[in-house]
Design a protein around this motif. Structure first.
Motif, mmCIF file in Angstrom:
data_model
loop_
_atom_site.group_PDB
_atom_site.id
_atom_site.type_symbol
_atom_site.label_atom_id
_atom_site.label_comp_id
_atom_site.label_asym_id
_atom_site.label_seq_id
_atom_site.Cartn_x
_atom_site.Cartn_y
_atom_site.Cartn_z
ATOM 1 N N GLY A 276 0.826 -1.206 0.000
ATOM 2 C CA GLY A 276 0.000 0.000 0.000
ATOM 3 C C GLY A 276 0.851 1.242 0.000
ATOM 4 O O GLY A 276 1.950 1.260 0.553
ATOM 5 N N GLY A 277 0.356 2.294 -0.638
ATOM 6 C CA GLY A 277 1.075 3.558 -0.669
ATOM 7 C C GLY A 277 0.460 4.517 -1.657
ATOM 8 O O GLY A 277 -0.608 4.261 -2.230
ATOM 9 N N ARG A 278 1.129 5.630 -1.857
ATOM 10 C CA ARG A 278 0.667 6.597 -2.843
ATOM 11 C C ARG A 278 0.801 6.020 -4.242
ATOM 12 O O ARG A 278 1.784 5.335 -4.548
ATOM 13 N N ARG A 279 -0.147 6.322 -5.071
ATOM 14 C CA ARG A 279 -0.152 5.779 -6.422
ATOM 15 C C ARG A 279 1.141 6.098 -7.175
ATOM 16 O O ARG A 279 1.755 5.220 -7.786
ATOM 17 N N GLU A 280 1.582 7.358 -7.085
ATOM 18 C CA GLU A 280 2.761 7.747 -7.861
ATOM 19 C C GLU A 280 4.010 7.011 -7.396
ATOM 20 O O GLU A 280 4.900 6.700 -8.194
ATOM 21 N N LEU A 282 4.036 3.930 -5.980
ATOM 22 C CA LEU A 282 3.911 2.539 -6.439
ATOM 23 C C LEU A 282 4.291 2.421 -7.909
ATOM 24 O O LEU A 282 5.003 1.498 -8.320
ATOM 25 N N VAL A 283 3.826 3.362 -8.712
ATOM 26 C CA VAL A 283 4.119 3.329 -10.150
ATOM 27 C C VAL A 283 5.601 3.552 -10.412
ATOM 28 O O VAL A 283 6.233 2.838 -11.195
ATOM 29 N N ALA A 284 6.182 4.545 -9.721
ATOM 30 C CA ALA A 284 7.575 4.898 -9.990
ATOM 31 C C ALA A 284 8.570 3.868 -9.454
ATOM 32 O O ALA A 284 9.587 3.574 -10.097
ATOM 33 N N LEU A 285 8.287 3.294 -8.281
ATOM 34 C CA LEU A 285 9.274 2.437 -7.627
ATOM 35 C C LEU A 285 9.097 0.949 -7.927
ATOM 36 O O LEU A 285 10.081 0.212 -8.043
ATOM 37 N N LEU A 286 7.851 0.482 -8.039
ATOM 38 C CA LEU A 286 7.635 -0.960 -8.146
ATOM 39 C C LEU A 286 7.214 -1.432 -9.529
ATOM 40 O O LEU A 286 7.611 -2.510 -9.961
#
Length: 563
Positions: A276-280, A282-286
């Motif tokens: 869980g986390g901020r959308r941006e 999650l998209v940028a890191l994972l």
């Protein structure tokens, strides 16, 4: 028409509800962004209906006015006490100076113009848009010991003066603060707010309710054989995220079974983890290197967004950056901060401080939000139940204390029952902020007590004063309007320069401080729109609490000074 006149005289309660119905309906309409508002529209409707010569018991307005004043005090109590006692002291002190200006200028104008006590009280109430002050002014006039017909003449003059001066009081104050103020003080609001946000470590907040884009998400990823987190504990994996990122592993699937992730759980290759986390983030890191999978069962995590009423001394005055490192903050995301009786929205920035009395909206798993709420205060779950025993007894105690009269020589000094109810609201509202186990008044009920309580009082005043309104307007109309402009403008203009050169408030919050001290919500709305930021609201809450209290009390002081 004759039937209607006869019916309203026979059943005056119908006249009150008719005034409210017309007032709220007309007051809700707007033209190019301007509306009369419910109070002024109700007053005008009541004055028109009052031409029928309707008699209403004064006890009706007294009951509803006490209810209104208690609700005002209850709402501003936490911010008022904090503003006086702690880091809001400069803003609270400025609010006192601003309120003194708002008292002195209308009183001076009334004396120069030669107005009587009733017209002076109405001039003050309308030019400062503080209709509640008329209630205390009414009490004060009734205590002057005048003949009944003379007292009635003064009381009838009050709503006339209020109605004439209120319109510019509303429009003028908003224009002076939001349009003329930045030019007079040489402030670039947009740039000032960006600078203030950068000082607090903030950026632009995207998304919001009712949008397809969600700020916080829960996604499932399969850990690869050579994944960097293989062999790490959950705590170590979460700590390995880049600085500024807040990603939390909530659950994991291993061998077909789903487990709740704990900080000491060791991650293995092939595990599917719910992150869980901020959308941006999650998209940028994972997403670029992660193997995202669709696992509805794993992602079926009970998540909620709840309001938490901040009461803890341990978090009072702490920044969000400091609070993010507390154990109870794991898995929790902050969506909104509301502060004060006006529920001013406070920017969510790393250096933003939480205070007792704030309401924060947090998002996360049910067990996480429950744990965080214990650290912050208490969960403020929606309810329709009001602690009526608390409300009634608190008003009764405040009114009883306010009814006491202390004589200094021949001069009677008293808070009046109205002032006592207001003070009781402040005290009990503050006390509930610290011990929220009793005295709950749901937000809709507070609104009802505030809005309907005041407007019933205003309706009775208007109906009673109706017959003398036209005569008073013919005698004082133009000059009263011009003196209203003077009484509205001069205190605000002087106050802005005092705020800049004496108190040296940051330009981003300076005009919000002035708007709060004058309790002009319309000006705050124009300021945040012009600034393209909620930052001006940071200066509004403490000064609003002080200003709303003092300006209401000034209604009684105006009568004392003029008489």
């Amino acid at each position: 028409m004759a039937w209607l006149e006869h019916t309203l005289r026979q059943y005056p309660e119908i006249a009150v509800f008719l005034s409210l119905g017309i007032g709220y309906w007309v007051g809700g309409k707007s033209f190019k962004g301007f509306s009369l508002g419910a109070v002024t529209a109700t007053l005008l409707a009541a004055i028109a209906i009052g031409q029928f010569g309707i008699t209403i018991s004064s006890n009706v307005k007294s009951v509803f006015f006490l209810m209104f004043l208690f609700a005002v005090g209850y709402g501003v109590g936490p911010q008022f006490v904090r503003g006086i006692a702690k880091d809001g002291l400069p803003q609270a002190l400025f609010a006192v100076f601003q309120c003194l200006l708002c008292l002195v200028v209308p009183v001076a104008a009334a004396k120069v113009a030669g107005y009587d006590v009733g017209s002076a009280a109405g001039l003050f109430a309308g030019s400062q848009t503080i209709s509640a002050s008329m209630g205390l002014a009414t009490d004060a006039i009734n205590r002057l010991g005048l003949p009944a017909d003379e007292a009635k003449r003064l009381l009838d003059a009050m709503p006339t003066a209020y109605a004439v001066t209120y319109i510019f009081g509303t429009i003028g104050s908003a224009v002076i603060l939001a349009t003329l103020g930045p030019k007079m003080l040489g402030i670039n609001l947009v740039a000032a707010c960006k600078d203030y946000e950068s000082q607090l470590g903030g950026g632009t907040e995207l998304g919001g309710a009712g949008q397809a884009w969600h700020q916080f998400e829960l996604r499932a990823y399969r850990i690869a054989t050579d994944g960097p987190v293989v062999g790490m504990t959950v705590a170590a994996a979460e700590a390995s995220a880049p600085t500024g990122s807040r990603l939390f592993i909530q659950r994991l699937r291993r061998g077909g079974a789903i487990h709740e992730a704990t900080l000491d759980s060791v991650l293995k290759a092939g595990d599917v983890v719910a992150v869980g986390g901020r959308r941006e983030q999650l998209v940028a890191l994972l997403s670029p290197k992660g193997n995202e999978v669709d696992d509805p069962e794993l992602l079926a995590v009970p998540v909620e967004g709840v309001d938490v009423y901040v009461t803890s001394k341990a978090v009072d005055g702490k920044t969000l950056e400091e609070l993010a490192h507390l154990p109870g903050a794991r898995g929790i995301y902050l969506r909104r901060i509301k502060r004060g009786a006006t529920e001013t929205q406070i920017p969510i920035l790393p250096k933003t401080k939480l205070h007792r009395g704030d309401t924060v909206t947090i998002v996360g798993r049910t067990q996480d939000t429950t744990a965080a709420a214990k650290t912050l205060g208490v969960i403020d779950r929606p309810t329709s139940v009001t602690d009526v025993a608390f409300v009634a007894l608190a008003i009764a105690v405040g009114a009883l204390i306010g009814s006491l009269v202390l004589r200094v020589g021949a001069i009677p000094l008293t808070l009046s029952t109205s002032g006592g109810a207001l003070i009781a609201g402040i005290i009990f509202g503050w006390f509930r902020a610290i011990h929220p186990t009793f005295g709950r008044i749901p937000e809709p009920t507070v609104w009802f007590m505030n809005s309907v309580g005041l407007n019933v009082f205003i309706a009775v005043v208007g109906i009673t004063a109706g017959p003398g309104f036209v005569t008073g307007l013919q005698q004082l109309g133009v000059s009263l309007f011009l003196w209203g402009i003077v009484s509205t403008s001069i205190p605000l203009i002087i106050g802005m320069f005092i705020a800049k050169y004496v108190f040296r408030f940051h330009p981003a919050i300076l005009l919000g401080v002035c708007a709060g001290a004058r309790t002009t919500t319309a000006a705050l709305g124009m300021l945040t729109e012009a600034a393209k930021s909620q930052v001006p609201g940071l200066g509004y809450t403490v000064t609003y609490a002080v200003g709303n209290t003092l300006l209401t009390i000034w209604g009684m002081v105006v009568v004392m000074l003029i008489s």
